[in-house]
Motif scaffolding. Structure first.
Motif, PDB file in Angstrom:
ATOM      1  N   THR A 171       0.836  -1.196   0.000  1.00 13.99           N
ATOM      2  CA  THR A 171       0.000   0.000   0.000  1.00 13.99           C
ATOM      3  C   THR A 171       0.874   1.251   0.000  1.00 13.99           C
ATOM      4  O   THR A 171       1.934   1.268   0.623  1.00 13.99           O
ATOM      5  N   ALA A 172       0.414   2.294  -0.701  1.00 10.45           N
ATOM      6  CA  ALA A 172       1.137   3.558  -0.738  1.00 10.45           C
ATOM      7  C   ALA A 172       0.148   4.706  -0.877  1.00 10.45           C
ATOM      8  O   ALA A 172      -0.933   4.551  -1.467  1.00 10.45           O
ATOM      9  N   ASP A 173       0.509   5.867  -0.331  1.00 12.61           N
ATOM     10  CA  ASP A 173      -0.245   7.104  -0.523  1.00 12.61           C
ATOM     11  C   ASP A 173       0.425   7.917  -1.616  1.00 12.61           C
ATOM     12  O   ASP A 173       1.652   8.109  -1.601  1.00 12.61           O
ATOM     13  N   CYS A 174      -0.366   8.411  -2.569  1.00 11.10           N
ATOM     14  CA  CYS A 174       0.153   9.195  -3.694  1.00 11.10           C
ATOM     15  C   CYS A 174      -0.430  10.604  -3.647  1.00 11.10           C
ATOM     16  O   CYS A 174      -1.630  10.772  -3.414  1.00 11.10           O
ATOM     17  N   ASP A 175       0.414  11.588  -3.887  1.00  6.59           N
ATOM     18  CA  ASP A 175      -0.004  12.987  -3.907  1.00  6.59           C
ATOM     19  C   ASP A 175      -0.454  13.349  -5.318  1.00  6.59           C
ATOM     20  O   ASP A 175       0.314  13.220  -6.280  1.00  6.59           O
ATOM     21  N   LEU A 176      -1.696  13.816  -5.451  1.00 10.02           N
ATOM     22  CA  LEU A 176      -2.265  14.117  -6.762  1.00 10.02           C
ATOM     23  C   LEU A 176      -2.128  15.591  -7.142  1.00 10.02           C
ATOM     24  O   LEU A 176      -2.726  16.021  -8.143  1.00 10.02           O
ATOM     25  N   GLY A 177      -1.378  16.354  -6.379  1.00 14.92           N
ATOM     26  CA  GLY A 177      -1.294  17.793  -6.633  1.00 14.92           C
ATOM     27  C   GLY A 177      -0.899  18.129  -8.056  1.00 14.92           C
ATOM     28  O   GLY A 177      -1.554  18.955  -8.725  1.00 14.92           O
ATOM     29  N   ALA A 178       0.169  17.512  -8.566  1.00 18.94           N
ATOM     30  CA  ALA A 178       0.639  17.817  -9.918  1.00 18.94           C
ATOM     31  C   ALA A 178      -0.361  17.370 -10.976  1.00 18.94           C
ATOM     32  O   ALA A 178      -0.596  18.062 -11.971  1.00 18.94           O
ATOM     33  N   VAL A 179      -0.970  16.192 -10.762  1.00 15.70           N
ATOM     34  CA  VAL A 179      -1.960  15.687 -11.725  1.00 15.70           C
ATOM     35  C   VAL A 179      -3.173  16.619 -11.794  1.00 15.70           C
ATOM     36  O   VAL A 179      -3.660  16.951 -12.883  1.00 15.70           O
ATOM     37  N   LEU A 180      -3.666  17.064 -10.639  1.00 11.90           N
ATOM     38  CA  LEU A 180      -4.834  17.945 -10.627  1.00 11.90           C
ATOM     39  C   LEU A 180      -4.527  19.276 -11.300  1.00 11.90           C
ATOM     40  O   LEU A 180      -5.392  19.857 -11.971  1.00 11.90           O
TER      41      LEU A 180
ATOM     42  N   ILE B  64      -4.308  10.012  -2.478  1.00 14.82           N
ATOM     43  CA  ILE B  64      -5.086   8.788  -2.676  1.00 14.82           C
ATOM     44  C   ILE B  64      -4.261   7.625  -2.130  1.00 14.82           C
ATOM     45  O   ILE B  64      -3.027   7.672  -2.110  1.00 14.82           O
ATOM     46  N   THR B  65      -4.954   6.605  -1.672  1.00 14.53           N
ATOM     47  CA  THR B  65      -4.297   5.390  -1.209  1.00 14.53           C
ATOM     48  C   THR B  65      -4.517   4.294  -2.239  1.00 14.53           C
ATOM     49  O   THR B  65      -5.653   4.029  -2.637  1.00 14.53           O
ATOM     50  N   VAL B  66      -3.430   3.683  -2.678  1.00 21.89           N
ATOM     51  CA  VAL B  66      -3.514   2.573  -3.631  1.00 21.89           C
ATOM     52  C   VAL B  66      -2.939   1.325  -2.968  1.00 21.89           C
ATOM     53  O   VAL B  66      -1.952   1.390  -2.239  1.00 21.89           O
ATOM     54  N   THR B  67      -3.589   0.194  -3.214  1.00 24.51           N
ATOM     55  CA  THR B  67      -3.137  -1.089  -2.676  1.00 24.51           C
ATOM     56  C   THR B  67      -2.989  -2.083  -3.816  1.00 24.51           C
ATOM     57  O   THR B  67      -3.952  -2.306  -4.561  1.00 24.51           O
ATOM     58  N   MET B  68      -1.805  -2.645  -3.967  1.00 24.07           N
ATOM     59  CA  MET B  68      -1.600  -3.628  -5.022  1.00 24.07           C
ATOM     60  C   MET B  68      -1.621  -5.029  -4.434  1.00 24.07           C
ATOM     61  O   MET B  68      -0.870  -5.335  -3.506  1.00 24.07           O
TER      62      MET B  68
ATOM     63  N   LEU C   9       5.370  -0.478  -6.886  1.00 24.54           N
ATOM     64  CA  LEU C   9       4.517   0.537  -6.277  1.00 24.54           C
ATOM     65  C   LEU C   9       5.285   1.839  -6.069  1.00 24.54           C
ATOM     66  O   LEU C   9       4.724   2.933  -6.236  1.00 24.54           O
ATOM     67  N   GLU C  10       6.557   1.754  -5.722  1.00 23.03           N
ATOM     68  CA  GLU C  10       7.366   2.966  -5.579  1.00 23.03           C
ATOM     69  C   GLU C  10       7.500   3.696  -6.914  1.00 23.03           C
ATOM     70  O   GLU C  10       7.404   4.924  -6.980  1.00 23.03           O
ATOM     71  N   SER C  11       7.719   2.952  -7.992  1.00 25.23           N
ATOM     72  CA  SER C  11       7.834   3.565  -9.323  1.00 25.23           C
ATOM     73  C   SER C  11       6.510   4.144  -9.777  1.00 25.23           C
ATOM     74  O   SER C  11       6.461   5.234 -10.376  1.00 25.23           O
ATOM     75  N   PHE C  12       5.404   3.422  -9.510  1.00 27.41           N
ATOM     76  CA  PHE C  12       4.080   3.942  -9.863  1.00 27.41           C
ATOM     77  C   PHE C  12       3.816   5.261  -9.143  1.00 27.41           C
ATOM     78  O   PHE C  12       3.333   6.227  -9.748  1.00 27.41           O
ATOM     79  N   LYS C  13       4.119   5.318  -7.866  1.00 27.03           N
ATOM     80  CA  LYS C  13       3.921   6.533  -7.076  1.00 27.03           C
ATOM     81  C   LYS C  13       4.731   7.694  -7.657  1.00 27.03           C
ATOM     82  O   LYS C  13       4.221   8.810  -7.816  1.00 27.03           O
TER      83      LYS C  13
END
Length: 476
Positions: free
Chosen positions: A279-288, A442-446, A462-466
């Motif tokens: 599981t990881a938390d991703c910051d969507l600031g740049a995407v938004l 957002i929290t993503v779980t693989m 998951l680190e690369s995806f984040k």
């Protein structure tokens, strides 16, 4: 009329995001702004002759706490006809615990407020409003026929719980069968799988039968440890039954697992496939920020489209994750084909974005819209939902913070995506002074098949995806 390209983000970034960056320019589009268009690109992305017709987006009363059975509309924060951006606050809802703000998960226009502010005791899953996409006629939107009329507005105080545990309700209880208080998610899962809460054990506070308890029953049923399915459980004495003859309001569809292929296809349980989770938390600031710049120029893409693109790029970078289990060992897959879970009236189905790593965000968005509409209309072709190398299941629109999804065999991984939420973090400004800033996370779980993708590989993926999602330039 030619498009006016006044984008506030990096030009190379926009070209790559829209699928133009990896191809040589063949010249300029006639009659349009000075914008290089590659061989594989299509100007109709921006100047289509006929816009895609879409059904209204339903805003349903969500489940905002484990014990919530109904809610009150305190205040609408948007007006009919007002534009809504992802993350905007739509309304304030009073639960049994607190007053919570309901945020929008996508861009559009608030077309109709179905339940006015001040309304009380609105059941979970009841339609409270409708949105449409930008550019659609919001003034003439109609309430979908499968939802029925809006619930009556009751501004009286909620009734005392005393009548709900009256003696007639106890007489209806079958002797020797335990009674449970069901959470909304648990009730939905039990009804969908024709299970009875009495077949399991309630582990929630005050004896509440939780979603996790229901999922355990589903696993037991899939393993064959529950031989007989019982009818869906009746409402317990603590929950008043719906009035006879009144309209029925379906609960929000929150599928516990992702189902490839046909909506009624059987899923192999997590007992058959050894699951590992990261599981990881991703910051969507740049995407938004990029999305806002694109929306200003009428380029409509969702956050989920960026998530699909980030997953595709990461799978291209790490082909060891783009594999399947063939019964004897791992099988390397030649292309990145991402299955995207879509909820329909008949269940969950996963149409496939073929060769997603070669598509830009705009092309992915177009594919998702077309395939989602075909899925809901029951018109998907077998080759459009069979196969796939990696799955994504996003339950953010249902208010789910995080969850773990079940792998779709023979695939090796599935990514579960929760809703994005504002979080205050202590950071430093340019001068090194501490300050509180709001971040959209957002929290993503693989979930990964540990026979094929071990813990170390799953963690690196998951680190690369984040990193890719938080830095859209990496999606080039």
């Amino acid at each position: 009329m030619a498009a006016s390209w006044r984008l506030r983000c990096d030009l190379p970034l926009l070209r790559y995001l829209l699928g133009f960056g990896s191809r040589r320019s063949l010249g300029r589009a006639q009659g349009a702004a000075a914008w290089p268009v590659g061989r594989g690109a299509s100007w109709r992305w921006f100047h289509g002759a006929q816009p895609l017709q879409a059904d209204p987006i339903k805003i349903l009363m969500p489940s905002l706490s484990p014990t919530m059975e109904q809610g009150n509309i305190v205040k609408w924060l948007k007006k009919e006809g007002e534009a809504v951006s992802a993350g905007d606050s739509l309304c304030e809802i009073e639960t049994d615990k607190a007053v919570v703000t309901l945020d929008a998960n996508d861009d559009g226009i608030l077309a109709k407020i179905v339940v006015e502010e001040g309304a009380k005791n609105i059941k979970l899953g009841s339609l409270i409003g409708l949105m449409v996409e930008e550019g659609e006629d919001w003034k003439h939107v109609e309430i979908p026929k499968d939802v029925g009329a809006p619930p009556p507005v009751s501004k009286l105080p909620p009734p005392s719980p005393q009548p709900q545990i009256s003696s007639p309700a106890r007489k209806e209880h079958t002797e020797g069968t335990p009674r449970f208080r069901l959470s909304p998610a648990a009730r939905n899962i039990l009804e969908k799988h024709s299970l009875d809460a009495s077949q399991g054990t309630a582990t929630g506070p005050r004896g509440i039968f939780t979603k996790e308890d229901a999922l355990k029953l589903v696993e037991l049923k899939q393993m064959g440890k529950i031989t007989e399915s019982r009818p869906a459980p009746t409402l317990s004495a603590s929950v008043p039954p719906p009035a006879t003859g009144g309209p029925s309001y379906p609960r929000p569809m929150i599928p516990p697992v992702s189902i490839p292929g046909q909506p009624n296809a059987t899923v192999r349980s997590s007992h058959t496939v050894p699951h590992a989770y990261a599981t990881a938390d991703c910051d969507l600031g740049a995407v938004l920020k990029v999305r806002q710049d694109l929306v200003k120029d009428d380029v409509k893409v969702s956050v989920n489209d960026f998530i699909i693109r980030a997953a595709a790029v990461t799978l291209k970078q790490m082909p060891g994750v783009n594999v399947s289990w063939d019964g004897e060992g791992p099988k390397q897959l030649p292309s990145v084909d991402i299955s995207v879970a879509v909820a329909t009236d008949k269940g969950l189905i996963t149409p496939i974005i073929k060769d997603a790593a070669a598509k830009g965000v705009q092309e992915i968005a177009d594919s998702v819209k077309v395939l989602s509409k075909k899925a809901r209309d029951g018109k998907l072709l077998p080759e459009e939902y069979q196969g796939g190398s990696f799955s994504i299941s996003n339950l953010g629109m249902f208010g789910i913070d995080e969850f773990a999804a079940v792998i779709n065999p023979p695939q090796a991984c599935i990514l579960a995506v929760g809703r994005f939420r504002p979080v205050l973090k202590l950071t430093e400004d340019e001068e090194g002074n501490p300050q509180l800033r709001q971040h959209q996370l957002i929290t993503v779980t693989m979930s990964s098949d540990s026979r094929v993708v071990d813990d170390e590989l799953a963690t690196r993926f998951l680190e690369s995806f984040k990193a890719n999602l938080e830095n859209p330039m990496r999606l080039a």
